[in-house]
Enzyme design. Sequence first.
Site, mmCIF file in Angstrom:
data_model
loop_
_atom_site.group_PDB
_atom_site.id
_atom_site.type_symbol
_atom_site.label_atom_id
_atom_site.label_comp_id
_atom_site.label_asym_id
_atom_site.label_seq_id
_atom_site.Cartn_x
_atom_site.Cartn_y
_atom_site.Cartn_z
ATOM 1 N N GLU A 1 0.832 -1.207 0.000
ATOM 2 C CA GLU A 1 0.000 0.000 0.000
ATOM 3 C C GLU A 1 0.864 1.253 0.000
ATOM 4 O O GLU A 1 1.970 1.250 0.533
ATOM 5 C CB GLU A 1 -0.898 0.013 1.250
ATOM 6 C CG GLU A 1 -2.263 -0.625 1.024
ATOM 7 C CD GLU A 1 -3.222 0.307 0.263
ATOM 8 O OE1 GLU A 1 -2.771 1.258 -0.400
ATOM 9 O OE2 GLU A 1 -4.431 0.068 0.347
ATOM 10 N N ASP B 1 -4.280 5.687 5.991
ATOM 11 C CA ASP B 1 -4.780 6.927 6.585
ATOM 12 C C ASP B 1 -5.833 6.536 7.639
ATOM 13 O O ASP B 1 -5.488 6.204 8.763
ATOM 14 C CB ASP B 1 -5.348 7.770 5.438
ATOM 15 C CG ASP B 1 -5.752 9.173 5.836
ATOM 16 O OD1 ASP B 1 -5.232 9.670 6.827
ATOM 17 O OD2 ASP B 1 -6.587 9.781 5.139
ATOM 18 N N VAL C 1 -0.270 14.613 1.757
ATOM 19 C CA VAL C 1 0.994 14.535 1.012
ATOM 20 C C VAL C 1 0.771 14.051 -0.423
ATOM 21 O O VAL C 1 -0.191 13.341 -0.712
ATOM 22 C CB VAL C 1 2.006 13.603 1.725
ATOM 23 C CG1 VAL C 1 2.470 14.222 3.033
ATOM 24 C CG2 VAL C 1 1.429 12.214 1.977
HETATM 25 P P1 IMP Z 1 -7.731 5.286 4.023
HETATM 26 O O1 IMP Z 1 -8.831 4.391 3.528
HETATM 27 O O2 IMP Z 1 -8.280 6.499 4.714
HETATM 28 O O3 IMP Z 1 -6.678 4.596 4.836
HETATM 29 O O4 IMP Z 1 -7.069 5.917 2.742
HETATM 30 C C1 IMP Z 1 -6.213 5.244 1.945
HETATM 31 C C2 IMP Z 1 -6.116 5.906 0.592
HETATM 32 O O5 IMP Z 1 -6.435 7.311 0.647
HETATM 33 C C3 IMP Z 1 -4.690 5.842 0.103
HETATM 34 O O6 IMP Z 1 -4.441 4.631 -0.587
HETATM 35 C C4 IMP Z 1 -4.584 7.072 -0.761
HETATM 36 O O7 IMP Z 1 -5.040 6.781 -2.062
HETATM 37 C C5 IMP Z 1 -5.522 8.067 -0.117
HETATM 38 N N1 IMP Z 1 -4.802 8.994 0.783
HETATM 39 C C6 IMP Z 1 -4.862 9.063 2.117
HETATM 40 N N2 IMP Z 1 -4.068 10.025 2.609
HETATM 41 C C7 IMP Z 1 -3.477 10.589 1.532
HETATM 42 C C8 IMP Z 1 -2.532 11.658 1.373
HETATM 43 O O8 IMP Z 1 -2.034 12.306 2.321
HETATM 44 N N3 IMP Z 1 -2.176 11.941 0.091
HETATM 45 C C9 IMP Z 1 -2.666 11.271 -0.993
HETATM 46 N N4 IMP Z 1 -3.545 10.283 -0.881
HETATM 47 C C10 IMP Z 1 -3.947 9.934 0.363
#
Ligand code: IMP
Length: 188
Positions: free
Chosen positions: A106, A110, A160
């Site tokens: 991955e 986040d 980021v």
């Molecule tokens: P989660 O489901 O919130 O863990 O998000 C995961 C996905 O969100 C990652 O695979 C990224 O595609 C996107 N994402 C989360 N934070 C960032 C960031 O700071 N920059 C760019 N994409 C992000």
Amino acid sequence: MSGSPMDLEADVAEVLLSEEAIAARVGELGRQISADYADRDLTLVSVLKGSLPFMADLMRQISVPLRIDLMEVSSYGGLSTESSGLVRILKDLSASIDGRDVLLIEDIIDTGLTLNYLIRYLRGKNPRSLRICALLDKPARRLVDMPIDYTGFSIPDQFVVGYGLDYGELYRNLRYVGVLRPSVYETR
Ligand code: IMP
């Protein structure tokens, strides 16, 4: 944009991880994974598109035999910097992972919602083992807790871009990871 090319670098407030720092850490992860997966049946499953540069660099730092496969998922939500948790599979695995040792690659964890979905999905395909390798971890934002077996860098709660990570599908080609100026997403 008035006809001139967009200046990607100008939208970056700060370089968080340099190209050199990323390369050094990817080398360390590759050595650790090579040691851990000696005599196993390793398949790297990368999640497009953000993990593409990380996967490409990491696989070349791993010395044991391996297969690769690619999935693509999207969270609903368009340009937003917030994950919705609703995940849609745009591209599925192309080969069976039944009985294989799977390492999910991955770009960034986040909230953990995307990962949570993917882990459940992949477990249903009956791999022998399933572990997680993430280049970046933003622990402050975690909603679903999950152990990450291999982490490149733990980073603060900032949005980021670069080294595969996008905002509105742009900035993926930056060679480093940088903090996007909030003015970019506040004004679009
Ligand atoms: P989660 O489901 O919130 O863990 O998000 C995961 C996905 O969100 C990652 O695979 C990224 O595609 C996107 N994402 C989360 N934070 C960032 C960031 O700071 N920059 C760019 N994409 C992000």
